[in-house]
Each structure stands twice: as C-alpha cells, then as structure tokens.
Design a protein around this motif. Structure first.
Motif, PDB file in Angstrom:
ATOM      1  N   THR A   1       0.743  -0.988  -0.025  1.00 28.66           N
ATOM      2  CA  THR A   1       0.126   0.010  -0.151  1.00 28.66           C
ATOM      3  C   THR A   1       1.006   1.240   0.083  1.00 28.66           C
ATOM      4  O   THR A   1       0.728   2.249  -0.667  1.00 28.66           O
ATOM      5  CB  THR A   1      -0.793  -0.411   1.340  1.00 28.66           C
ATOM      6  N   GLN A   2       1.578   1.253   0.915  1.00 33.00           N
ATOM      7  CA  GLN A   2       2.995   2.456   0.781  1.00 33.00           C
ATOM      8  C   GLN A   2       3.662   2.807  -0.719  1.00 33.00           C
ATOM      9  O   GLN A   2       3.619   3.801  -0.935  1.00 33.00           O
ATOM     10  CB  GLN A   2       3.750   2.001   2.170  1.00 33.00           C
ATOM     11  N   SER A   3       3.506   1.696  -1.293  1.00 31.85           N
ATOM     12  CA  SER A   3       5.051   2.001  -2.926  1.00 31.85           C
ATOM     13  C   SER A   3       3.054   2.168  -3.607  1.00 31.85           C
ATOM     14  O   SER A   3       3.751   3.355  -4.158  1.00 31.85           O
ATOM     15  CB  SER A   3       4.956  -0.010  -3.205  1.00 31.85           C
ATOM     16  N   ARG A   4       1.986   1.694  -3.597  1.00 29.90           N
ATOM     17  CA  ARG A   4       1.070   2.301  -4.997  1.00 29.90           C
ATOM     18  C   ARG A   4       0.836   3.856  -4.512  1.00 29.90           C
ATOM     19  O   ARG A   4       0.314   4.943  -4.777  1.00 29.90           O
ATOM     20  CB  ARG A   4      -0.467   1.593  -3.922  1.00 29.90           C
ATOM     21  N   LEU A   5       1.099   3.923  -3.176  1.00 26.18           N
ATOM     22  CA  LEU A   5       0.625   6.107  -2.806  1.00 26.18           C
ATOM     23  C   LEU A   5       1.828   6.218  -2.640  1.00 26.18           C
ATOM     24  O   LEU A   5       1.727   7.547  -2.403  1.00 26.18           O
ATOM     25  CB  LEU A   5       0.337   5.356  -1.354  1.00 26.18           C
ATOM     26  N   GLY A   6       2.546   5.970  -2.914  1.00 24.34           N
ATOM     27  CA  GLY A   6       4.220   6.999  -3.817  1.00 24.34           C
ATOM     28  C   GLY A   6       5.392   7.123  -2.228  1.00 24.34           C
ATOM     29  O   GLY A   6       5.879   7.665  -2.679  1.00 24.34           O
TER      30      GLY A   6
ATOM     31  N   LYS B   1       9.781   4.511   0.345  1.00 23.38           N
ATOM     32  CA  LYS B   1      11.303   4.845   1.649  1.00 23.38           C
ATOM     33  C   LYS B   1      10.569   3.749   2.669  1.00 23.38           C
ATOM     34  O   LYS B   1      10.441   2.521   3.301  1.00 23.38           O
ATOM     35  CB  LYS B   1      12.111   5.919   2.367  1.00 23.38           C
ATOM     36  N   ASP B   2       8.806   4.022   3.717  1.00 21.71           N
ATOM     37  CA  ASP B   2       8.146   3.515   3.824  1.00 21.71           C
ATOM     38  C   ASP B   2       8.350   2.229   3.311  1.00 21.71           C
ATOM     39  O   ASP B   2       8.047   1.150   4.188  1.00 21.71           O
ATOM     40  CB  ASP B   2       7.595   4.188   3.756  1.00 21.71           C
ATOM     41  N   ALA B   3       7.585   1.605   1.638  1.00 27.17           N
ATOM     42  CA  ALA B   3       7.300   0.527   0.792  1.00 27.17           C
ATOM     43  C   ALA B   3       9.058  -0.070   1.487  1.00 27.17           C
ATOM     44  O   ALA B   3       8.418  -1.547   1.654  1.00 27.17           O
ATOM     45  CB  ALA B   3       7.079   1.134  -0.083  1.00 27.17           C
TER      46      ALA B   3
ATOM     47  N   GLU C   1       9.600  -8.264  -3.613  1.00 24.72           N
ATOM     48  CA  GLU C   1      10.698  -8.354  -4.557  1.00 24.72           C
ATOM     49  C   GLU C   1      11.118  -7.412  -5.529  1.00 24.72           C
ATOM     50  O   GLU C   1      11.410  -6.420  -5.550  1.00 24.72           O
ATOM     51  CB  GLU C   1      11.211  -9.378  -5.312  1.00 24.72           C
ATOM     52  N   VAL C   2      10.183  -7.338  -5.835  1.00 24.85           N
ATOM     53  CA  VAL C   2       9.264  -5.935  -7.357  1.00 24.85           C
ATOM     54  C   VAL C   2       9.817  -4.493  -6.652  1.00 24.85           C
ATOM     55  O   VAL C   2      10.490  -3.614  -6.647  1.00 24.85           O
ATOM     56  CB  VAL C   2       8.400  -6.016  -7.406  1.00 24.85           C
ATOM     57  N   ILE C   3       8.974  -4.450  -5.509  1.00 22.83           N
ATOM     58  CA  ILE C   3       9.511  -3.288  -4.671  1.00 22.83           C
ATOM     59  C   ILE C   3      10.775  -2.666  -4.200  1.00 22.83           C
ATOM     60  O   ILE C   3      11.522  -1.481  -4.315  1.00 22.83           O
ATOM     61  CB  ILE C   3       8.696  -3.065  -3.372  1.00 22.83           C
ATOM     62  N   LEU C   4      11.551  -3.148  -3.628  1.00 15.65           N
ATOM     63  CA  LEU C   4      13.305  -3.832  -3.602  1.00 15.65           C
ATOM     64  C   LEU C   4      13.756  -3.686  -4.382  1.00 15.65           C
ATOM     65  O   LEU C   4      14.844  -2.999  -3.880  1.00 15.65           O
ATOM     66  CB  LEU C   4      13.092  -4.517  -2.850  1.00 15.65           C
TER      67      LEU C   4
END
Length: 235
Positions: free
Chosen positions: A158-163, A166-168, A207-210
């Motif tokens: 959710t943090q990633s999709r919210l932009g 760093k939190d993601a 893994e994609v997020i990282l």
C-alpha cells in the motif's frame, strides 16, 4: 462426534435439511449463536453464499452483542465479495474493523483479509484506509511468521502504491525477513504458521518493490557521480 451431534456443522442444503436444522436450533438451550455462525460458515464453504448471508444477517440482528461479531462481519464481507457485491463488502469489512477496535482482545485477522483483498482487487481509493487500519491494529510481536509477513506485506504494497517509497522499502525488507523464518515463536508449535509457497505472489511483489528502490538508488548515484565529473571538468 457423531453426525447426530454434529448437526450444525452439516450444510443444510435441501428444504428438509433446513427444517431439521431449525428444529434442532429451536431445542438448543445454549450455543444458539455459535450454531448459526458455524452453519453459515459451512454454507459459505460450499459456495452457497446467499444462504450464508441470510444466516450472517440473522445472527447480527438476533444478537448484536455476539462476542465473535467481528468475525461474522468479516465472513459476511467475503461472501459479498464472492457474489461481486463490492460496495457492500467494504461496508461489512468496516463494521468488522469497528468491532475489532471496540473489542481488541477478540481478534480474527479482519484487517489482513481486508488488506489482501484491496491489494489483489487494486481498489486504489482504499489503499490509504487499509494502511492506516493495519498500522492501528499492528502487532509488534507476532507469534507466527505468517502474521508478521502479511501485515508487513500489506504495509509495503500500500505504501508503494501511494508513492511512499522509503516506507515501502522498510516494510518489504521486514516482510521478507519474516518469510525466511523456519520456526515460529510458539514453544510447542515451532512448525506452525510459517510462510508457504502459496504466498510466493506476495513475495514477488515485495521483491519488485526492493528492486525498484535499488534501481532508483543506482540512478541517483550515477547522476551524483556525473555531476561531480562535470564540476571537475569545468575546473
């Protein structure tokens, strides 16, 4: 336990079976709420969601103080999802969350079920709400790795999709750490509650997020280096 004693666990599908269920229920001196609850769950398990919803609603009306009401609302939401009633499912999940907040000692993982559905269905306007709910009901010391993994995975995605990159990244690393654990924190159940192969799709998203974060870090480093070289050339 014999089938005679197990009457409330057997899905009452036919008219005759429903009549038998109602007869046994009317003769019950105690446990009536749980019998209705278990019967509704049994019907939902064989995809008779409309019948299950009738019983969930009946239970909510007959006993609004039922101690497992959060779980009832959560199960109701899942049956509504199965019937493609998205807006009603959201309302049911929100009522389940409210019950959980009002009675925090009775937990049924509603925030996780809600979060996983929102992520999978990609309901964008609920990303922030799901994140806030998981944070509010956050378990700082889960006994089972799967619980730590799922709450961190929901926060990461959710943090990633919210932009919030760093939190993601932070939550994704913690989630993957949970997924790699080979034992739970339960003294007598070390092999229970581990992250299994069925959760590989979530792992891949983490893994994609990282990987995206690492790629951005490399790009930033390259830009910094180029800038330093240009300054040196000007001199």
């Amino acid at each position: 336990m014999s089938r005679k004693d197990d009457w409330f666990r057997i899905p009452a599908v036919s008219e005759k079976e429903r009549e038998y269920f109602e007869l046994k229920l009317s003769r019950s001196r105690s446990g009536r709420d749980q019998y209705i609850d278990i019967q509704a769950q049994a019907l939902a398990a064989i995809d008779l969601h409309k019948d299950a919803l009738d019983l969930f609603d009946r239970l909510i009306i007959e006993n609004p103080n039922y101690f497992k009401l959060a779980a009832v609302y959560s199960s109701k939401a899942q049956s509504l999802i199965a019937l493609d009633h998205q807006s009603e499912a959201i309302k049911a999940f929100r009522k389940a969350i409210r019950q959980t907040l009002d009675y925090p000692n009775v937990r049924c993982g509603t925030e996780i079920k809600f979060g996983l559905w929102v992520i999978e269905a990609k309901i964008e306007h609920l990303y922030g709400e799901v994140r806030d709910i998981v944070i509010e009901l956050y378990d700082p010391a889960p006994i089972f790795p799967i619980d730590g993994f799922l709450q961190e995975a929901i926060l990461a995605i959710t943090q990633s999709r919210l932009g919030n990159v760093k939190d993601a990244e932070d939550h994704a690393r913690i989630a993957l750490d949970w997924s790699n654990r080979e034992q739970s924190n339960a003294a007598k159940h070390r092999n229970l509650g581990l992250v299994k192969e069925e959760h590989d799709p979530l792992r891949k998203q983490l893994e994609v997020i990282l990987n995206n974060v690492d790629s951005e870090a490399i790009k930033t480093d390259q830009i910094t280096r180029i800038g330093k070289v240009k300054k040196w050339i000007r001199r």
